[in-house]
Design an enzyme around this catalytic site. Structure first.
Site, PDB file in Angstrom:
ATOM      1  N   HIS A   1       0.849  -1.200   0.000  1.00 39.90           N
ATOM      2  CA  HIS A   1       0.000   0.000   0.000  1.00 39.90           C
ATOM      3  C   HIS A   1       0.879   1.243   0.000  1.00 39.90           C
ATOM      4  O   HIS A   1       1.860   1.337   0.746  1.00 39.90           O
ATOM      5  CB  HIS A   1      -0.905   0.003   1.224  1.00 39.90           C
ATOM      6  CG  HIS A   1      -1.876   1.138   1.277  1.00 39.90           C
ATOM      7  ND1 HIS A   1      -2.824   1.346   0.289  1.00 39.90           N
ATOM      8  CD2 HIS A   1      -2.036   2.149   2.177  1.00 39.90           C
ATOM      9  CE1 HIS A   1      -3.532   2.416   0.590  1.00 39.90           C
ATOM     10  NE2 HIS A   1      -3.070   2.923   1.730  1.00 39.90           N
TER      11      HIS A   1
ATOM     12  N   CYS B   1      -4.056   2.846  -5.123  1.00 39.79           N
ATOM     13  CA  CYS B   1      -3.408   3.621  -4.052  1.00 39.79           C
ATOM     14  C   CYS B   1      -2.200   4.402  -4.569  1.00 39.79           C
ATOM     15  O   CYS B   1      -1.984   5.564  -4.196  1.00 39.79           O
ATOM     16  CB  CYS B   1      -2.993   2.703  -2.914  1.00 39.79           C
ATOM     17  SG  CYS B   1      -1.886   1.370  -3.403  1.00 39.79           S
TER      18      CYS B   1
ATOM     19  N   ASP C   1      -3.586   9.091   3.266  1.00 37.77           N
ATOM     20  CA  ASP C   1      -3.787   7.677   2.989  1.00 37.77           C
ATOM     21  C   ASP C   1      -5.109   7.524   2.247  1.00 37.77           C
ATOM     22  O   ASP C   1      -6.169   7.919   2.753  1.00 37.77           O
ATOM     23  CB  ASP C   1      -3.811   6.889   4.300  1.00 37.77           C
ATOM     24  CG  ASP C   1      -3.923   5.396   4.086  1.00 37.77           C
ATOM     25  OD1 ASP C   1      -4.113   4.968   2.934  1.00 37.77           O
ATOM     26  OD2 ASP C   1      -3.831   4.646   5.081  1.00 37.77           O
TER      27      ASP C   1
END
Length: 475
Positions: free
Chosen positions: A366, A434, A383
């Site tokens: 991630h 991401c 995030d």
């Protein structure tokens, strides 16, 4: 006014003062008559009571005292010497005389006391009168004393014990609180007192006025900056979301799927990164971004700022290996491992001169972004899954403090900087975008723009990123 009655124990002599021995009994009956009631005239404190008439005087000599006294209730009036203690012999006078004298005395004394206490109460409230020549009149407390004394002297026939009257008068006067003269008299007109009281707050009002002016200036500057920001994004957003032409679409499609995966499509000489077809295929739909594509794109953002410094913020972009190296020591944090990454010779500037510093953070599978906002003295964590990692921000705060001390020989305290997440942060809705979100966070923030995109734009951003990387072929 009621009659002032002496309620002490009375003897028969007292009851028979205004009567003759023959008047106690009726000539036609052997039973004694009822006790005559005292009749009083209305009190007239402004004038003396009229003299008693001749008919009210006793018509026969006074009787001798009887051996058996009659008992009755008595009210002890110690203040005027009418109690049983220290009693002196009375003068002989009629009931009419007694009623006129006592009734007027009590009425006058009540009116005098009422006037004196009214004046005293008004003086306590500060309602002092001012004379015509401007001098203040002092409250005459002695007037009240004189009135009491005159009343006692005027009715000395009723008050027999002058010593006790004087003592009672002193006790009553001592019970009255006497203030200083300045407390009873105003210092001037009311508007002058209010003006003087308001002048005491001038310094505070001046400070508040200065604060208001400074706040207004800040608000005006903020509005100007906000308006400038609103105008600027209109052009940039149009540029950021410009659709690809058919030619550009075909070029991107060929770069991704038009031949061998090992063919080198682009080489970035400054960073010595080679982009093959296999590496570039991470920009196709549903793929995870790799380090090579991310680092080349960050290098392109650096070069963009150098070409147009007025259009973009002064930023520094670390590559994907920086944070892993910084946190690779035996105990985690290791400044010496990255100390040579930011020398003046390599960068041409110091990190303390930047507005923002971008640090990609890779967590196994991630991608996230950490931002050191030097201008606003904040640390931000972005995030795309909505997470927050304060450990990363503490490590970067320590690094920046050591970096400034090492390169600029300055002491700064980043422990007090605010650590924050970003409100209304665009979030991913799948399991593979991401890295693309992290790059667009960096792109928009380096332009000074808000993050005005969403998951729906990711497909377009993948193609646009591939097109910008392929521009290196023409160079």
């Amino acid at each position: 006014m009621g009659a002032l009655t002496d309620h002490r124990k009375r003897c028969f002599v007292d009851l028979c003062i205004p009567f003759s021995p023959h008047s106690l009994f009726d000539s036609s009956s052997s039973t004694p008559l009822k006790k005559p009631k005292l009749q009083f005239l209305p009190s007239t404190p402004d004038r003396a009571p009229p003299p008693p008439s001749l008919h009210s005087l006793p018509s026969s000599p006074l009787p001798s005292p009887l051996p058996r006294p009659l008992h009755g209730p008595q009210r002890v009036l110690k203040a005027f010497g009418l109690g049983s203690a220290g009693r002196t012999p009375r003068k002989w006078f009629s009931l009419t005389d007694l009623s006129l004298d006592m009734g007027n005395f009590v009425s006058r004394l009540f009116q005098q006391k009422k006037a004196a206490w009214s004046a005293l109460s008004s003086r306590r409230k500060g309602e002092a009168s001012v004379s015509e020549n401007g001098s203040h009149e002092r409250f005459r407390l002695e007037e009240y004393k004189r009135l009491v004394v005159d009343s006692q002297e005027e009715h000395s026939g009723v008050v027999s014990d002058s010593a006790k009257v004087e003592d009672a008068r002193k006790v009553a006067l001592e019970a009255i609180p006497v203030r200083e003269e300045r407390a009873w008299v105003k210092k001037g007109p009311l508007y002058k007192e209010l003006y003087a009281e308001a002048k005491k707050h001038d310094s505070k009002l001046s400070r508040l006025e200065l604060e208001v002016k400074l706040t207004e200036e800040k608000i005006s500057r903020f509005r100007l900056a906000s308006e400038a920001r609103r105008e600027k994004p209109k052009e940039d957003l149009h540029e950021l979301f410009t659709p690809l032409t058919d030619e550009e679409e075909n070029e991107v499609s060929w770069a991704l799927w038009g031949g061998s995966s090992r063919v080198v499509l682009v080489t970035h000489e400054a960073s010595n990164i080679e982009i093959t077809r296999e590496v570039l295929q991470c920009l196709s739909s549903g793929a995870w971004l790799n380090d090579e594509v991310i680092n080349v794109y960050l290098e392109l953002l650096k070069e963009r700022e150098r070409r147009e410094p007025g259009k973009f913020l002064k930023c520094h972009f670390f590559n994907t290996f920086f944070y892993k190296k910084l946190n690779s020591g035996r105990n985690g944090y290791d400044f010496k491992a990255v100390r040579r990454w930011t020398t003046q010779k390599k960068l041409g500037y110091g990190l303390i001169e930047c507005d923002k510093i971008f640090v990609p953070v890779h967590k196994d599978i991630h991608w996230c972004l950490a931002v050191i906002n030097v201008k606003n003295e904040t640390l931000q964590y972005l995030d795309s899954l909505g997470g927050m990692d304060t450990v990363v921000l503490r490590v970067l705060a320590t690094y920046f403090m050591d970096e400034v001390k090492d390169k600029n020989d300055k002491q700064i305290d980043t422990t007090s900087w605010k650590q924050e997440s970003v409100d209304n942060l665009p979030l991913q809705k799948n399991g593979w975008d991401c890295g693309m979100f992290m790059l667009k966070y960096t792109d928009f923030y380096s332009r000074g723009l808000s993050l005005s995109f969403s998951q729906e734009h990711m497909e377009y951003f993948r193609k646009r990123t591939a097109k910008e990387i392929l521009r290196l072929r023409a160079e």
